[in-house]
Design a protein around this motif. Sequence first.
Motif, PDB file in Angstrom:
ATOM      1  N   LYS A 165     176.349  92.050 100.953  1.00 22.72           N
ATOM      2  CA  LYS A 165     175.351  93.127 100.768  1.00 22.72           C
ATOM      3  C   LYS A 165     174.761  93.686 101.665  1.00 22.72           C
ATOM      4  O   LYS A 165     174.353  92.788 102.821  1.00 22.72           O
ATOM      5  CB  LYS A 165     174.014  92.398  99.911  1.00 22.72           C
ATOM      6  N   LEU A 166     174.566  95.028 101.846  1.00 19.26           N
ATOM      7  CA  LEU A 166     174.223  95.878 102.823  1.00 19.26           C
ATOM      8  C   LEU A 166     172.908  96.668 102.727  1.00 19.26           C
ATOM      9  O   LEU A 166     172.805  97.252 101.414  1.00 19.26           O
ATOM     10  CB  LEU A 166     175.239  97.014 103.432  1.00 19.26           C
ATOM     11  N   TYR A 167     171.879  96.401 103.355  1.00 18.55           N
ATOM     12  CA  TYR A 167     170.586  97.133 103.291  1.00 18.55           C
ATOM     13  C   TYR A 167     170.354  97.951 104.242  1.00 18.55           C
ATOM     14  O   TYR A 167     170.758  97.800 105.218  1.00 18.55           O
ATOM     15  CB  TYR A 167     169.547  95.905 102.845  1.00 18.55           C
ATOM     16  N   LEU A 168     169.238  98.819 103.836  1.00 20.43           N
ATOM     17  CA  LEU A 168     168.608  99.458 105.233  1.00 20.43           C
ATOM     18  C   LEU A 168     167.590  98.682 105.852  1.00 20.43           C
ATOM     19  O   LEU A 168     166.813  98.068 105.262  1.00 20.43           O
ATOM     20  CB  LEU A 168     167.787 100.751 104.562  1.00 20.43           C
ATOM     21  N   ILE A 169     167.955  98.485 107.100  1.00 22.52           N
ATOM     22  CA  ILE A 169     167.163  97.774 107.899  1.00 22.52           C
ATOM     23  C   ILE A 169     166.399  98.139 109.127  1.00 22.52           C
ATOM     24  O   ILE A 169     166.971  99.365 109.636  1.00 22.52           O
ATOM     25  CB  ILE A 169     168.102  96.476 108.668  1.00 22.52           C
ATOM     26  N   ALA A 170     165.243  97.924 109.253  1.00 16.57           N
ATOM     27  CA  ALA A 170     164.248  98.372 110.174  1.00 16.57           C
ATOM     28  C   ALA A 170     163.375  97.586 110.970  1.00 16.57           C
ATOM     29  O   ALA A 170     163.605  95.979 110.567  1.00 16.57           O
ATOM     30  CB  ALA A 170     163.383  99.663 109.618  1.00 16.57           C
ATOM     31  N   ASN A 171     162.719  97.619 111.949  1.00 11.77           N
ATOM     32  CA  ASN A 171     161.972  96.752 112.707  1.00 11.77           C
ATOM     33  C   ASN A 171     160.558  96.373 112.204  1.00 11.77           C
ATOM     34  O   ASN A 171     160.252  97.246 111.048  1.00 11.77           O
ATOM     35  CB  ASN A 171     161.983  96.828 114.295  1.00 11.77           C
ATOM     36  N   SER A 176     156.378 101.657 106.477  1.00  7.73           N
ATOM     37  CA  SER A 176     156.938 101.426 105.106  1.00  7.73           C
ATOM     38  C   SER A 176     155.881 101.252 104.101  1.00  7.73           C
ATOM     39  O   SER A 176     155.800 100.616 102.911  1.00  7.73           O
ATOM     40  CB  SER A 176     157.614 100.106 104.889  1.00  7.73           C
ATOM     41  N   THR A 177     154.651 102.210 104.298  1.00  8.91           N
ATOM     42  CA  THR A 177     153.640 102.080 103.541  1.00  8.91           C
ATOM     43  C   THR A 177     154.032 102.858 102.041  1.00  8.91           C
ATOM     44  O   THR A 177     153.233 102.547 101.148  1.00  8.91           O
ATOM     45  CB  THR A 177     152.421 102.962 104.087  1.00  8.91           C
ATOM     46  N   LYS A 178     154.897 103.555 101.865  1.00 12.63           N
ATOM     47  CA  LYS A 178     155.351 104.195 100.664  1.00 12.63           C
ATOM     48  C   LYS A 178     156.351 103.111  99.829  1.00 12.63           C
ATOM     49  O   LYS A 178     157.017 102.256 100.553  1.00 12.63           O
ATOM     50  CB  LYS A 178     156.160 105.362 100.728  1.00 12.63           C
ATOM     51  N   LYS A 179     155.921 102.815  98.713  1.00 12.20           N
ATOM     52  CA  LYS A 179     156.492 101.948  97.962  1.00 12.20           C
ATOM     53  C   LYS A 179     158.183 102.128  97.835  1.00 12.20           C
ATOM     54  O   LYS A 179     158.819 101.332  98.057  1.00 12.20           O
ATOM     55  CB  LYS A 179     155.979 102.127  96.451  1.00 12.20           C
ATOM     56  N   LYS A 180     158.420 103.629  97.778  1.00 13.28           N
ATOM     57  CA  LYS A 180     159.871 104.019  97.670  1.00 13.28           C
ATOM     58  C   LYS A 180     160.095 104.946  98.635  1.00 13.28           C
ATOM     59  O   LYS A 180     159.523 105.969  98.720  1.00 13.28           O
ATOM     60  CB  LYS A 180     160.287 104.421  96.348  1.00 13.28           C
ATOM     61  N   ILE A 181     160.851 104.747  99.681  1.00 13.72           N
ATOM     62  CA  ILE A 181     161.104 105.741 101.013  1.00 13.72           C
ATOM     63  C   ILE A 181     162.210 106.807 100.213  1.00 13.72           C
ATOM     64  O   ILE A 181     163.192 106.239  99.752  1.00 13.72           O
ATOM     65  CB  ILE A 181     161.860 105.058 101.971  1.00 13.72           C
ATOM     66  N   SER A 238     169.137 101.142 110.685  1.00 19.29           N
ATOM     67  CA  SER A 238     170.995 101.182 110.450  1.00 19.29           C
ATOM     68  C   SER A 238     170.944 100.396 108.912  1.00 19.29           C
ATOM     69  O   SER A 238     170.071  99.771 108.473  1.00 19.29           O
ATOM     70  CB  SER A 238     171.558 100.357 111.200  1.00 19.29           C
ATOM     71  N   ILE A 239     172.108 100.620 108.156  1.00 23.52           N
ATOM     72  CA  ILE A 239     172.543  99.928 107.157  1.00 23.52           C
ATOM     73  C   ILE A 239     173.474  98.952 107.444  1.00 23.52           C
ATOM     74  O   ILE A 239     174.587  99.211 108.273  1.00 23.52           O
ATOM     75  CB  ILE A 239     173.206 101.067 105.877  1.00 23.52           C
ATOM     76  N   MET A 240     173.109  97.533 107.233  1.00 22.97           N
ATOM     77  CA  MET A 240     173.834  96.612 107.738  1.00 22.97           C
ATOM     78  C   MET A 240     173.667  95.489 106.761  1.00 22.97           C
ATOM     79  O   MET A 240     172.996  95.303 105.901  1.00 22.97           O
ATOM     80  CB  MET A 240     173.308  96.137 109.113  1.00 22.97           C
ATOM     81  N   PRO A 241     174.863  94.539 106.823  1.00 19.53           N
ATOM     82  CA  PRO A 241     174.819  93.218 106.300  1.00 19.53           C
ATOM     83  C   PRO A 241     173.789  92.271 106.434  1.00 19.53           C
ATOM     84  O   PRO A 241     173.334  91.966 107.608  1.00 19.53           O
ATOM     85  CB  PRO A 241     176.113  92.711 106.520  1.00 19.53           C
ATOM     86  N   VAL A 242     172.907  91.850 105.346  1.00 24.64           N
ATOM     87  CA  VAL A 242     171.885  91.013 105.393  1.00 24.64           C
ATOM     88  C   VAL A 242     172.064  89.644 105.773  1.00 24.64           C
ATOM     89  O   VAL A 242     171.465  88.784 106.118  1.00 24.64           O
ATOM     90  CB  VAL A 242     171.212  90.959 103.995  1.00 24.64           C
ATOM     91  N   ILE A 243     173.425  89.197 105.550  1.00 27.84           N
ATOM     92  CA  ILE A 243     174.086  87.934 105.895  1.00 27.84           C
ATOM     93  C   ILE A 243     173.586  87.260 107.295  1.00 27.84           C
ATOM     94  O   ILE A 243     173.261  86.213 107.647  1.00 27.84           O
ATOM     95  CB  ILE A 243     175.624  87.655 105.557  1.00 27.84           C
ATOM     96  N   GLY A 244     173.636  88.539 108.448  1.00 29.76           N
ATOM     97  CA  GLY A 244     173.350  87.904 109.628  1.00 29.76           C
ATOM     98  C   GLY A 244     172.152  88.054 110.181  1.00 29.76           C
ATOM     99  O   GLY A 244     171.826  87.765 111.463  1.00 29.76           O
ATOM    100  N   ILE A 256     163.686  94.757 105.414  1.00 34.68           N
ATOM    101  CA  ILE A 256     164.517  95.528 104.302  1.00 34.68           C
ATOM    102  C   ILE A 256     163.584  96.911 103.792  1.00 34.68           C
ATOM    103  O   ILE A 256     162.635  96.594 103.377  1.00 34.68           O
ATOM    104  CB  ILE A 256     165.132  94.642 103.368  1.00 34.68           C
ATOM    105  N   ILE A 257     164.083  97.946 103.777  1.00 37.91           N
ATOM    106  CA  ILE A 257     163.586  99.083 103.562  1.00 37.91           C
ATOM    107  C   ILE A 257     164.311  99.570 101.989  1.00 37.91           C
ATOM    108  O   ILE A 257     165.111  99.699 102.011  1.00 37.91           O
ATOM    109  CB  ILE A 257     163.648 100.132 104.171  1.00 37.91           C
ATOM    110  N   ASP A 258     163.120  99.415 100.719  1.00 45.28           N
ATOM    111  CA  ASP A 258     163.725  99.607  99.655  1.00 45.28           C
ATOM    112  C   ASP A 258     163.936 101.236  99.441  1.00 45.28           C
ATOM    113  O   ASP A 258     163.031 102.095  99.923  1.00 45.28           O
ATOM    114  CB  ASP A 258     162.381  99.314  98.538  1.00 45.28           C
ATOM    115  N   ILE A 259     165.157 101.417  99.163  1.00 41.88           N
ATOM    116  CA  ILE A 259     165.760 102.843  98.997  1.00 41.88           C
ATOM    117  C   ILE A 259     166.657 102.881  97.930  1.00 41.88           C
ATOM    118  O   ILE A 259     167.637 102.036  97.672  1.00 41.88           O
ATOM    119  CB  ILE A 259     166.048 103.292 100.357  1.00 41.88           C
ATOM    120  N   LYS A 260     166.750 103.990  97.148  1.00 42.50           N
ATOM    121  CA  LYS A 260     167.617 104.403  96.096  1.00 42.50           C
ATOM    122  C   LYS A 260     169.072 103.990  96.397  1.00 42.50           C
ATOM    123  O   LYS A 260     169.577 104.528  97.725  1.00 42.50           O
ATOM    124  CB  LYS A 260     167.484 105.867  95.629  1.00 42.50           C
TER     125      LYS A 260
END
Length: 308
Positions: A165-171, A176-181, A238-244, A256-260
């Motif tokens: 699984k790959l998500y949008l990842i940020a520090n 991320s105040t918006k519910k949906k970026i 970046s979009i990266m695998p969550v496993i690592g 994890i940034i929630d995005i469509k």
Amino acid sequence: MNYTLHQLEIFRTIAQLQSVTKASEQLFLTQPAVSIQLKNFQDQFNLPLFEVVGRKLYITEFGEEISETAFKILEQVQSIKYKSAIFEGKIAGKLNISIVSTAKYTMPFFLSDFINANETVSLTMNVTNKMAVLRSLENNECDFAMVSTIPKKLKIERIELMKNKLYLIANRDFNSTKKKILLKDLNTNLFIFREPGSATRLAMEQYLIEHRVTIRKKMELTSNEAVKQAIIAGLGISIMPVIGIKNELQNGDLQIIDIKGLPIETNWNLIWLKSKNLSLVAKAFKNHIELKKEAIIQQHFSWFNDSN
């Protein structure tokens, strides 16, 4: 001459690494112990095996010849061990696996019980990008490969292992105040990509193209670890695998940034060439995976499969 197999192994390793320090680390020995064995080995020859120029060690032409001979001797000794183990009814031999870099967070768990139960199996696991893995497989340089995308040009057999699984990842400081970026909100950020040939990069590029995201600022790094550290430092997203990034998510260094359209889901697969004549060791490992994969996934990756 009265040199030992231990001395041959030490000298061979030093010759390969061109360093006593690196050889001691690889052999899990102290540097003084390696230096003493190197001296004892050298004392048995009239010609120098190596020379030190400045602080750097160089193997002489004669030393290279001895190193190659040592390699052949050690190979034969290993062969004797394998044959002895086989006659005793044990699984023995070499297992070569090539995996994409993200799979280094998963493959050790699929290997652990098998290697621990079969002490006369020697494992070589090469960790690289997708293109290099497939090249290794095509050239018959490995028994198995672990990839998240199935090669279309090769006739392969496979065992599906688990999701990737790959998500949008940020520090932690990403706003991320918006519910949906929204996708347009990403354009001002620096995007961190993996190098060409990486399956993670390909998935990220396809996502951005499909959603018509234009990248203004871009950085390229050659490993997931480098990408992870760059994001933690606040260089970009970046979009990266969550496993690592399990620990970094848990301690709050990353989010994890929630995005469509995310996560992107693929599957890790253990693959091998359909024409490959699997060795007894390779067949035993294949059977191990088929029998144990569900238990391994449940034991070590239940947190991952439960992630949304």
